[in-house]
Design a protein around this motif. Structure first.
Motif, PDB file in Angstrom:
ATOM      1  N   VAL A 161       0.840  -1.198   0.000  1.00 12.23           N
ATOM      2  CA  VAL A 161       0.000   0.000   0.000  1.00 12.23           C
ATOM      3  C   VAL A 161       0.878   1.252   0.000  1.00 12.23           C
ATOM      4  O   VAL A 161       0.617   2.217  -0.737  1.00 12.23           O
ATOM      5  N   LEU A 162       1.914   1.253   0.820  1.00 12.33           N
ATOM      6  CA  LEU A 162       2.809   2.413   0.872  1.00 12.33           C
ATOM      7  C   LEU A 162       3.519   2.614  -0.465  1.00 12.33           C
ATOM      8  O   LEU A 162       3.652   3.747  -0.948  1.00 12.33           O
ATOM      9  N   LEU A 163       3.959   1.516  -1.077  1.00 10.90           N
ATOM     10  CA  LEU A 163       4.600   1.640  -2.385  1.00 10.90           C
ATOM     11  C   LEU A 163       3.607   2.134  -3.429  1.00 10.90           C
ATOM     12  O   LEU A 163       3.953   2.935  -4.311  1.00 10.90           O
ATOM     13  N   ALA A 164       2.365   1.676  -3.342  1.00 11.40           N
ATOM     14  CA  ALA A 164       1.339   2.151  -4.278  1.00 11.40           C
ATOM     15  C   ALA A 164       1.112   3.652  -4.118  1.00 11.40           C
ATOM     16  O   ALA A 164       0.850   4.354  -5.104  1.00 11.40           O
ATOM     17  N   ALA A 165       1.206   4.158  -2.896  1.00 11.20           N
ATOM     18  CA  ALA A 165       1.091   5.604  -2.689  1.00 11.20           C
ATOM     19  C   ALA A 165       2.199   6.343  -3.439  1.00 11.20           C
ATOM     20  O   ALA A 165       1.963   7.382  -4.076  1.00 11.20           O
ATOM     21  N   TRP A 166       3.403   5.806  -3.389  1.00 12.61           N
ATOM     22  CA  TRP A 166       4.530   6.431  -4.094  1.00 12.61           C
ATOM     23  C   TRP A 166       4.344   6.396  -5.616  1.00 12.61           C
ATOM     24  O   TRP A 166       4.767   7.320  -6.307  1.00 12.61           O
ATOM     25  N   PHE A 167       3.721   5.340  -6.127  1.00 11.26           N
ATOM     26  CA  PHE A 167       3.613   5.188  -7.572  1.00 11.26           C
ATOM     27  C   PHE A 167       2.295   5.696  -8.148  1.00 11.26           C
ATOM     28  O   PHE A 167       2.177   5.838  -9.367  1.00 11.26           O
ATOM     29  N   HIS A 168       1.292   6.016  -7.294  1.00  8.31           N
ATOM     30  CA  HIS A 168      -0.052   6.184  -7.842  1.00  8.31           C
ATOM     31  C   HIS A 168      -0.205   7.379  -8.775  1.00  8.31           C
ATOM     32  O   HIS A 168      -1.079   7.371  -9.646  1.00  8.31           O
ATOM     33  N   ASP A 169       0.590   8.399  -8.625  1.00  6.37           N
ATOM     34  CA  ASP A 169       0.592   9.523  -9.577  1.00  6.37           C
ATOM     35  C   ASP A 169       1.999   9.771 -10.099  1.00  6.37           C
ATOM     36  O   ASP A 169       2.334  10.894 -10.485  1.00  6.37           O
ATOM     37  N   ALA A 170       2.814   8.722 -10.119  1.00  2.81           N
ATOM     38  CA  ALA A 170       4.194   8.896 -10.580  1.00  2.81           C
ATOM     39  C   ALA A 170       4.232   9.344 -12.036  1.00  2.81           C
ATOM     40  O   ALA A 170       5.125  10.074 -12.458  1.00  2.81           O
ATOM     41  N   VAL A 171       3.247   8.892 -12.827  1.00  2.03           N
ATOM     42  CA  VAL A 171       3.043   9.432 -14.175  1.00  2.03           C
ATOM     43  C   VAL A 171       1.811  10.316 -14.106  1.00  2.03           C
ATOM     44  O   VAL A 171       0.724   9.856 -13.766  1.00  2.03           O
ATOM     45  N   TYR A 172       1.985  11.594 -14.421  1.00  5.68           N
ATOM     46  CA  TYR A 172       0.828  12.499 -14.374  1.00  5.68           C
ATOM     47  C   TYR A 172       0.888  13.474 -15.549  1.00  5.68           C
ATOM     48  O   TYR A 172       1.692  14.404 -15.562  1.00  5.68           O
ATOM     49  N   ASP A 173       0.034  13.212 -16.519  1.00  2.87           N
ATOM     50  CA  ASP A 173      -0.075  14.080 -17.690  1.00  2.87           C
ATOM     51  C   ASP A 173      -1.463  14.693 -17.805  1.00  2.87           C
ATOM     52  O   ASP A 173      -1.800  15.284 -18.830  1.00  2.87           O
ATOM     53  N   GLY A 174      -2.297  14.521 -16.774  1.00  4.25           N
ATOM     54  CA  GLY A 174      -3.633  15.085 -16.800  1.00  4.25           C
ATOM     55  C   GLY A 174      -4.587  14.321 -17.702  1.00  4.25           C
ATOM     56  O   GLY A 174      -5.535  14.911 -18.235  1.00  4.25           O
ATOM     57  N   VAL A 175      -4.354  13.012 -17.860  1.00 10.44           N
ATOM     58  CA  VAL A 175      -5.235  12.174 -18.682  1.00 10.44           C
ATOM     59  C   VAL A 175      -5.809  11.085 -17.777  1.00 10.44           C
ATOM     60  O   VAL A 175      -5.163  10.056 -17.558  1.00 10.44           O
ATOM     61  N   PRO A 176      -6.992  11.309 -17.214  1.00 12.37           N
ATOM     62  CA  PRO A 176      -7.564  10.332 -16.277  1.00 12.37           C
ATOM     63  C   PRO A 176      -7.657   8.939 -16.891  1.00 12.37           C
ATOM     64  O   PRO A 176      -8.016   8.781 -18.056  1.00 12.37           O
ATOM     65  N   GLY A 177      -7.334   7.945 -16.089  1.00 15.86           N
ATOM     66  CA  GLY A 177      -7.339   6.569 -16.560  1.00 15.86           C
ATOM     67  C   GLY A 177      -6.006   6.185 -17.169  1.00 15.86           C
ATOM     68  O   GLY A 177      -5.383   5.208 -16.750  1.00 15.86           O
ATOM     69  N   GLN A 178      -5.556   6.956 -18.129  1.00 13.72           N
ATOM     70  CA  GLN A 178      -4.266   6.671 -18.757  1.00 13.72           C
ATOM     71  C   GLN A 178      -3.122   6.909 -17.787  1.00 13.72           C
ATOM     72  O   GLN A 178      -2.160   6.142 -17.741  1.00 13.72           O
ATOM     73  N   ASP A 179      -3.208   7.980 -16.995  1.00 16.13           N
ATOM     74  CA  ASP A 179      -2.158   8.262 -16.029  1.00 16.13           C
ATOM     75  C   ASP A 179      -2.014   7.122 -15.021  1.00 16.13           C
ATOM     76  O   ASP A 179      -0.900   6.700 -14.693  1.00 16.13           O
ATOM     77  N   GLU A 180      -3.132   6.624 -14.504  1.00  8.30           N
ATOM     78  CA  GLU A 180      -3.089   5.541 -13.525  1.00  8.30           C
ATOM     79  C   GLU A 180      -2.526   4.259 -14.149  1.00  8.30           C
ATOM     80  O   GLU A 180      -1.744   3.542 -13.521  1.00  8.30           O
ATOM     81  N   GLU A 181      -2.928   3.983 -15.396  1.00  4.44           N
ATOM     82  CA  GLU A 181      -2.424   2.779 -16.074  1.00  4.44           C
ATOM     83  C   GLU A 181      -0.916   2.875 -16.297  1.00  4.44           C
ATOM     84  O   GLU A 181      -0.179   1.918 -16.046  1.00  4.44           O
ATOM     85  N   ARG A 182      -0.469   4.009 -16.749  1.00  5.94           N
ATOM     86  CA  ARG A 182       0.971   4.169 -16.986  1.00  5.94           C
ATOM     87  C   ARG A 182       1.751   4.165 -15.672  1.00  5.94           C
ATOM     88  O   ARG A 182       2.883   3.669 -15.625  1.00  5.94           O
ATOM     89  N   SER A 183       1.167   4.687 -14.609  1.00  9.41           N
ATOM     90  CA  SER A 183       1.818   4.632 -13.303  1.00  9.41           C
ATOM     91  C   SER A 183       1.925   3.185 -12.819  1.00  9.41           C
ATOM     92  O   SER A 183       2.946   2.782 -12.236  1.00  9.41           O
ATOM     93  N   ALA A 184       0.866   2.403 -13.045  1.00 10.36           N
ATOM     94  CA  ALA A 184       0.889   0.984 -12.670  1.00 10.36           C
ATOM     95  C   ALA A 184       1.954   0.237 -13.466  1.00 10.36           C
ATOM     96  O   ALA A 184       2.689  -0.602 -12.920  1.00 10.36           O
ATOM     97  N   GLU A 185       2.045   0.525 -14.757  1.00  8.85           N
ATOM     98  CA  GLU A 185       3.058  -0.115 -15.589  1.00  8.85           C
ATOM     99  C   GLU A 185       4.466   0.268 -15.126  1.00  8.85           C
ATOM    100  O   GLU A 185       5.387  -0.563 -15.122  1.00  8.85           O
TER     101      GLU A 185
END
Length: 304
Positions: A161-185
């Motif tokens: 959970v803590l690591l997910a907090a660090w990664f959850h917006d690690a990619v942020y380009d203002g594109v909902p859905g895509q940002d979360e997917e790319r952060s997960a990848e």
């Protein structure tokens, strides 16, 4: 050595506030605050903000009442005073130092220290990108703070959970859905070679949940992360207004009318759920204030 409290003179959030300082060391000040039940979030660089109704208990615990002038003179003499012009820079420096410490604390014992530190440094660089107004390292620190609040209330907050907090917006380009997917990848690509078993996959799963903030009722890990991410909604009205303005700034390329419609749709979807927050502790702490803030923002958006 002394803990000093000045008269309450600063109105905010329905009460009047005073300052509590040490004239010797921050260690002494923090120790006194912990013993007196003053929350860590009340600390602001060189002092604690304390509400007027807490002052009698603080004096009974050993603090000394002084004038505002004496408090300032003694704080300056101690060398602990942070001048007004340096406060923003010092706040940023301390936050980033603290985030580096927190990253080290979630290290997996099988990962070399220098390799883990390099991953954390790269993540912090992402969180400090210039185009971010809200989804920055302040938000990251807030989410980690909120996870500490939720830790143990219903279940322990795991490293995933803590690591997910660090990664959850690690990619942020203002594109909902895509940002979360790319952060997960990014989480899988970064952590996969280092973490054993399925932990990297669990981190990615949790990151993807922040696209909808709708964890399954049995998903305690997902509920904690989603609640920590949404806790900003329960801020004071002043901070909520700053949050809303920062979100608008991140969508500066979107025309005003289009933004208002899209933002209102997101907020109404939140209110349509039986609960904004998925954990019982989150609902107890944040539900009512969050709903008040969201309704007030909707009124402003509808007014144009």
């Amino acid at each position: 050595m002394a803990i000093l409290v000045d008269p309450p003179r600063w109105p905010a959030h329905g009460t009047v506030w005073a300052h509590m300082v040490s004239d010797t060391s921050l260690e002494e000040l923090h120790a006194f605050a912990r013993a007196a039940g003053v929350p860590p979030r009340a600390f602001d660089l060189d002092h604690y903000d304390v509400p007027a109704d807490r002052i009698p208990a603080l004096l009974a615990a050993g603090a000394t009442s002084v004038s505002g002038r004496e408090l300032l003179v003694r704080l300056r003499a101690s060398g602990l005073r942070i001048p007004g012009g340096a406060r923003d820079a010092e706040r940023t420096r301390r936050r980033r130092t603290d985030l580096t410490r927190r990253w080290a604390e979630v290290a997996h014992p099988a990962v070399a220290e220098d390799a883990w530190a390099a991953i954390g440094a790269h993540l912090l660089t992402r969180w400090q990108e210039e185009h971010r107004s809200y989804h920055d390292d302040v938000h990251l620190a807030d989410v980690l703070d909120h996870l500490e609040t939720l830790d143990g209330a219903e279940s322990p907050v795991s490293r995933a959970v803590l690591l997910a907090a660090w990664f959850h917006d690690a990619v942020y380009d203002g594109v909902p859905g895509q940002d979360e997917e790319r952060s997960a990848e990014l989480a899988v690509a970064t952590l996969g070679p280092h973490l054993p078993g399925a932990e990297a996959g669990e981190v990615a799963r949790l990151v993807r949940l922040t696209a909808t903030h709708q964890p399954d009722v049995t998903d305690h890990a997902g509920a904690a992360l989603c609640d920590a991410d949404l806790a900003i909604l329960a801020s004071s009205p002043l901070r909520y207004a700053a949050y809303a303005a920062a979100v608008r700034a991140e969508y500066g390329h979107v025309p005003d009318g289009e933004f208002r419609r899209g933002r209102a749709q997101v907020l109404r979807a939140l209110l349509a759920h039986e609960h904004v927050f998925a954990t019982a502790e989150g609902r107890r702490r944040w539900e009512q204030a969050a709903r008040r803030n969201v309704v007030a923002e909707l009124v402003r958006l509808d007014a144009g």
